[in-house]
Write a protein that holds these residues in place. Sequence first.
Motif, short mmCIF file in Angstrom:
data_model
loop_
_atom_site.label_atom_id
_atom_site.label_comp_id
_atom_site.label_asym_id
_atom_site.label_seq_id
_atom_site.Cartn_x
_atom_site.Cartn_y
_atom_site.Cartn_z
N PHE A 270 -47.91 1.24 -46.32
CA PHE A 270 -48.43 2.02 -45.21
C PHE A 270 -49.20 3.22 -45.75
N GLY A 271 -50.26 3.58 -45.06
CA GLY A 271 -51.01 4.76 -45.44
C GLY A 271 -50.28 6.03 -45.04
N VAL A 272 -50.01 6.15 -43.74
CA VAL A 272 -49.35 7.34 -43.19
C VAL A 272 -48.15 6.90 -42.38
N ARG A 273 -47.02 7.59 -42.59
CA ARG A 273 -45.83 7.34 -41.77
C ARG A 273 -45.43 8.63 -41.08
N VAL A 274 -45.05 8.54 -39.80
CA VAL A 274 -44.45 9.65 -39.07
C VAL A 274 -43.01 9.24 -38.79
N SER B 24 -48.97 -10.77 -49.96
CA SER B 24 -48.42 -11.62 -48.92
C SER B 24 -47.84 -10.82 -47.78
N ALA B 25 -47.76 -9.49 -47.92
CA ALA B 25 -47.19 -8.64 -46.88
C ALA B 25 -48.29 -7.80 -46.24
N ALA B 26 -47.96 -7.19 -45.12
CA ALA B 26 -48.95 -6.43 -44.35
C ALA B 26 -49.24 -5.09 -45.00
N GLY B 27 -50.47 -4.64 -44.84
CA GLY B 27 -50.86 -3.29 -45.21
C GLY B 27 -51.36 -2.60 -43.96
N ILE B 28 -50.61 -1.60 -43.48
CA ILE B 28 -50.88 -0.99 -42.18
C ILE B 28 -51.18 0.49 -42.37
N PRO B 29 -52.31 0.98 -41.85
CA PRO B 29 -52.66 2.38 -42.07
C PRO B 29 -51.66 3.38 -41.50
N PHE B 30 -51.19 3.20 -40.26
CA PHE B 30 -50.29 4.16 -39.64
C PHE B 30 -49.00 3.47 -39.19
#
Length: 762
Positions: free
Chosen positions: A379-383, A409-415
């Motif tokens: 993840f890019g940013v986590r809150v 094989s796994a997701a890359g999610i910005p937020f």
Amino acid sequence: MGDHITIGAASPRIQYLASGTDTVFTYPFPIFRPSDIAVYLGEERLYEGFSVTGAGRSGGGTVVFDMPPPAGTVVTLRRLLTLGRVTDFQENGELRAAVLNDELDVQAAALQQVAEEAARALRFAPFDTAPEPVLPSRAARANRLIGFDSAGVLSLYPATGGGEVSGTFLQAGAGAVPRPVTEKLAETLSVRDFGAAGDGLTDDRAALEAAFAAAATGGRIVLIPEGDFLVSGPVALPAAAAGLVMRGRILYAGSSPAAVLTLGSGGPGAVQGRLWQGIRVVRTVPSDWSSEDDIGVLLRTPSDCSIEIAEASGFTIGVQVLAESAAATGTTLTLGRIANNRIGLDLRSGDSAGALSTLRVVGGRFVVAASVNPSLERFGVRVSAPPGANRAPSGLVFDSPFFALGAGSAAGIPFLVETDGRSLVARDIRLSGPGSIVARHTGSAEDHLYDVAAATVPGPLAVEYGVGAGRAGAAVVSRQAAIPSLALSRPVATIANLRASAFRWSATQTGFDQLACIDGTAAAPATLAAAARPGLDGYTLGPRGVTLGPGRGLGFVVRTGACRNFALALDGDPVRLVVFCFDASGALLTDAAGVLVRLSTGAITYDAARGWWVSAAELNEATGTALPAIWLSPLVATALIGVVRGAANAELRGLRLTADPRHAPSLLFGLPGLPHGKRELVAETSWDPPALVPNASAVQTVTVPGAAIGDHVTVGFGVASADVLFFGTVFAADTVAVMAWNRSAFTIDLPSGTLRLRVIKT
């Protein structure tokens, strides 16, 4: 050189302050040729861009610039001769006065030039009794400071004495006062002052800790200069230190998960107004992402701080802003390269008092190589917030972040938003790589906007709502090849005046233009046609609106197609939002297919008895929930989106349905299988009237579904005749009687023609 000139006592140097408009500047001293004058703008000497007039005149001349010098610039004009004799008198030659005068003029000008330069050098006054300032030999003055003793005599002093630097320092500028050199040098502490090597091989942890402790004691800024400063364990800068400026970087060579660099440690509350600049922390061996204790840079409760993180690479969490015991607010965080971390930036509330608000994050290049832990999501940013901590961050703004999360094989999610806060705005997002998910929400966050400026994904972008998501509180605006469309909204349907759109469907039932009537007392409908009623009783028409009685509602039937997001606006009393979902064949979809509907303003649940998804709370302008955004699952082909009476009778005055402007979903009404929403019914049939004697008539019945007694009927016949008139009336439900009457004085036998009927409900 022309006529003889006079070398007066004028200084061969003059300065002006440029106005920004003047191009002509006078020099009051003579020169022999244009090349004898040197022109400066500020500290820069010019060799072109001007012309010189007045060479050879005693009174001087002018320098004319091609363009006005910028306002406030110091313009210096100086006579600068080449010092050397290039002429000679011939033996027994004629010695004319003019030639001799010219030679003496040049010598006088040269002497003035030397005198002017000497006047700008360090000198002793004529009456001073001090000896000439002759420097000692190089060996004698090595590692010594030049100064003057109590008698004003030039002397040499030790560079250090008693651990301190001798002498004073005077800053240039009006009003400056002398200060001890020791005090001047101590304004900023360098970690090299405490033995840090910065060679990337020596363990500099102890030196950094000593420098940080000294900065905290004196309230100083610490400088980490150019170099690679290796540390075997974590280091922490106390909150009492004024700040940290880095030009080099910290390399973490430890094996245990730890917060390598903690800024603002040991403070009882928020750390106010600190400057942390150029921070760079790199893990020499990339993390396996198994522990969230593995953090590159930990920022403890920064408030109104200016922070720049140039690099944080190779950790489970690259940078973490942790709010504990106080609010982290008003801080600007500028990010550079945040690479190969599972979570690039973590904005985390540590306890119930640790609020996160009005934080601005500028930039950030969040990159992860596909080869780094490819089976794990990144993840890019986590809150985030642990159980019991403050879960309501607000006012978080991100400007121009870039994400290239290189998922394997796994997701890359910005937020990743795990909290329930409001008003997160991410502007000008850049996305590179696969994946259409911009953000994942696992809490009840609302009013989150993700504005994507560019993406390499050609398809639509979306917010993913995970387990625990309480509401669909986010919107993605993609400006990728969509600026013209996004400049306009896409209205699906607008009923500006519900009272005016109402009509009598039958003796006891009311219908509405473009709208389906909803029966909230009936069992779950099996099909769309059963759910979208053309008319019902239970509606009361008032002076300006329509009051929904118990179990009554109104809604739009819309074909969703590729459009997943809609918004419903209303003018009226509190009501509940309902959505029926149908597949491509018009069959009802239930929650057995999963979550089909999400709502931005609160929870929405499936009611199996009614077959609809209904909002948990009423739509109410007073509570800010009157403008819900609705997300529909891709399984939904057609939806009936509307409102029903809530706890009390509700008057409605207007309804509007809008959608994503990139799509044009069709509104369904007045169709053969969906007769709702249309006050005009039409039908046609063939008829061959019998021969009509004078004043005789014939009657034909026509079935018109939906026609009710009292409706207005107009009749047309496909054969022209001025003497046979046609009339129509509804004499039974769904049945219209048409009469043909011969008003002439002779028998008429019309040929077969088409009978056309229009039934109008009022």
